[in-house]
Design a protein around this motif. Structure first.
Motif: not given
Length: 195
Positions: A181-185
């Protein structure tokens, strides 16, 4: 420098071409411009051309039938190739899309012209074998890394191996390419103090 000369210079990094062979090459290719958002190829279409990128950025992706999300297969920037090789080789419908992320200048060659070019300039067989081997090596490495590396390791490897792509591609697309996910990145970037 025009597109044909850039292609010849790229080929000449790998194989030696005679002056006559260099003069023949431009006659097989045509130039095309894609604006940001334009599709080079859509799922279900036959890939009619092999495409060398003079300048610009493309993404190849599928739509996940369950989630509706884009699944990024690869990115391609200046001096790279963007083609559904299987669709081009077999002249059968593609199973993915290729879209411009910015204005992109391409050189294109049709399947028929490609075959004719290889007949007239046999040395190019070696060049395209080298390109294919490089592509297959990168694909093999990606498959292995997806199985043995965690998300953070995959991202750091991506930054190390593809700094030019990382600098030009939005983070949410890199996240999709890495399968996170973009959040995890974003959390990985903060942890590693990457701006």
């Amino acid at each position: 420098m025009n597109g044909s000369q850039k292609l010849i210079d790229t080929i000449s990094k790998h194989i030696t071409l005679t002056k006559d062979e260099q003069l023949l090459i431009p006659g097989f290719w045509s130039q095309k411009t894609l604006d940001k958002g334009d599709y080079l190829l859509r799922n279900g279409e036959i890939c009619r051309t092999d495409n060398y990128i003079i300048s610009g950025t493309l993404k190849a992706f599928c739509i996940n039938a369950d989630t509706g999300n884009e699944e990024i297969l690869y990115f391609a920037i200046d001096d790279w190739w963007a083609t559904d090789m299987e669709s081009f080789r077999q002249q059968e419908p593609s199973i993915y899309n290729i879209q411009a992320l910015e204005k992109t200048e391409l050189l294109q060659i049709s399947f028929h012209s490609f075959q004719k070019m290889l007949e007239q300039i046999p040395a190019l067989e070696r060049y395209f074998r080298i390109i294919l081997e490089s592509y297959l090596g990168a694909l093999q490495k990606r498959i292995i890394y997806n199985h043995i590396y965690n998300a953070e390791q995959r991202y750091l490897d991506f930054l190390q191996n593809y700094p030019n792509i990382a600098a030009r591609i939005p983070q949410y697309l890199i996240a999709s390419y890495l399968g996170i996910s973009a959040e995890f990145l974003s959390r990985i970037r903060k942890k590693n103090k990457i701006h």
